[in-house]
Structures are given as structure tokens and as C-alpha cells.
Design an enzyme around this catalytic site. Sequence first.
Site, short mmCIF file in Angstrom:
data_model
loop_
_atom_site.label_atom_id
_atom_site.label_comp_id
_atom_site.label_asym_id
_atom_site.label_seq_id
_atom_site.Cartn_x
_atom_site.Cartn_y
_atom_site.Cartn_z
N SER A 33 0.84 -1.19 0.00
CA SER A 33 0.00 0.00 0.00
C SER A 33 0.88 1.24 0.00
CB SER A 33 -0.91 -0.01 1.23
OG SER A 33 -1.64 1.19 1.30
N GLY B 24 -0.37 4.38 0.11
CA GLY B 24 -1.19 5.49 0.56
C GLY B 24 -1.97 6.08 -0.60
N GLY C 104 -1.78 4.62 -4.26
CA GLY C 104 -2.36 3.36 -4.68
C GLY C 104 -1.60 2.14 -4.20
N GLY D 155 -7.17 0.63 4.20
CA GLY D 155 -6.35 -0.54 3.93
C GLY D 155 -7.13 -1.84 4.05
N ASP D 156 -8.08 -1.89 4.99
CA ASP D 156 -8.92 -3.08 5.15
C ASP D 156 -9.83 -3.27 3.94
OD1 ASP D 156 -7.74 -3.27 7.67
OD2 ASP D 156 -9.34 -2.13 8.61
#
Length: 308
Positions: A216, A218, A221, A247-248
Site C-alpha cells: 500500500s 497510501g 495506490g 487498507g482493510d
Amino acid sequence: MILTVTLNTAVDLTYRVPALIPHASHRVTQVIERPGGKGLNVARVLAALGHETVATGFAGGATGAVLREQLAATPVRDELVETAGPTRRTVAIVDTASGDTTQLNEPGPTVTAAEWTAFRTRFTALLDGAAAVALCGSLPPGIHVGAYAELVRLSRTAGVPVLLDTSGEPLRRGIAARPDLVKPNADELAQLTGSREPLRATREARGRGARTVVSSLGPDGLLAATPEGLWRAAPPAAVKGNPTGAGDSAVAGLLSGLVDASPWPERLSRAVALSAATVLSPVAGEFDPTAYEELLPRVKVTEEPDRP
């Protein structure tokens, strides 16, 4: 069915204030309470996408009873194991003026050896019939640091694809057990590999045992090192809002694509669009369905030359 594991569940509280000022008293304008912990967030998004989803992990005490009552109002099936200690709470304080969020996370209950054994028994039984499993979040006190590595091995023995989303030593040990996919963020990746250069760190993480590493980045992408090649996926434009749970949602998108056997560009588009739609949602940790449908076809996915 997709199985999600949240060993350190929580009741998530979101407080909205006009402005967060240190050392001052605040009048809260809105309070939102929901079942939380990374795996439960993933399960809720998967259920919203139409997947049959089962959640296991631990819950206990009065807080755990509240969590289970709230979970019962969702399509997610509750297979949580009872603990004597109370489930933790997390508090997100949203500064309405700036859009910034301050997070306060309690440590969670101490899990006994007997409770861990009961969980392993439940987990092993649930693997029968699972299309994929996600192991998500921190370890509560009392659980040994190699717990995720143990669960990865159980999943592999059962022939169930497994995704690992954790950090620190549990990630280091878990990745050595050869999960199918890990999804670290930039800080977790740097802690694991010692490198802050995303491409180098992603490749090195994959060399430590994971079949695929999706990093990730941020607002930029995702970067994915897969057996089929190297891919970058980015939203069409920067989005501003509350990143809690983004993120989940990306993990849910990756799992959804995995069980649908979608090509990697489609999996990554789904993950990035869900993540951005979560940032745009007025409720922390939920995704905006309208924003998701609008963003999905506009995510830019490019294949990168996979060379050192």
C-alpha cells in the site's frame, strides 16, 4: 465462503468534533459505534460486495457482548471465541475542520492458553469449506508472536489460500510460513526489509516467502509483485477524507478478486477503488458504494518491467 480472522477485535468509536485542540474540552457533534478490528472491517466490506463471509477471532466481557450484538445486525456470520477478558475499544477523533483523525487503540484482553487452543480448534474446523482466509491485525496480549505463522501453515495444509495483513515480528515470522499474499503498508514494508524504496522493498518482501506482495502506497495506490508480473494501480485523482479502514477495504478487494479468479489488473482496480471510496465515506471504516462504482473503471493499472 471467505473466512476472516481478527484475534484482537474491538468496538470502534468515532467522535466528530468541530476542531481538535490539545488541552481543551470538546463538544462531540456525532458518535458512531460499530464492531471493529481489521478482519471484521474486511468481513463487512466483503459482505457488502455480496460474498458469504464468516468472522472468527476473540470477543469477551461487556464490550465483546456489544460487539457481537452489533455484528448480528450484519450479514457476517459470527464464529468468535469467548474470552474471559473484555474486548478492547478504539477511539477515532475526527477533526471536522481539518479532516484529520486521531486514533486511540486499547491493547486488548490477555488470551489464555486454553482460549488459544479453543480458537485453533474452531479455526481448523472453519477451514473446511473456506475459499480463502484473511489473517488481519495485531495480536492481543498472551498470544505468541508466531501465531500467524502457525495459522498460515494450517491454512496451507488445508489447501486454502491465505492472506496475511499484520506488522512487526508477527509479519516477519508469518511471511516465512509462505502465505499466498501479504499486504503491508509503506512503514510495515520498511520495518520488514529495511528499505523505503517501494519497488526494492516489495521485491525483497516477496523473496522472504510470500507468493505475492501487494504494498500500500497510501494516496498513490498499490504496488503488486505477483507470479504473473509487477503492477502499479492508482486512483484517478487524490481523494481527501478519513483514511480509517481504507487498507482493510483494499484487502477485501484483493480477496474478492482472488475468489472470483479475476486477472490481477481487475483485482487491483477493485482494491484501489474500494480503498478510495472508504476515504470518501462519511462514516469511518465504511465505503461509499456510489463512489466505488464511479471510481472502479477509472483506476489506472500499469504493468511494470520486472527487473532488478
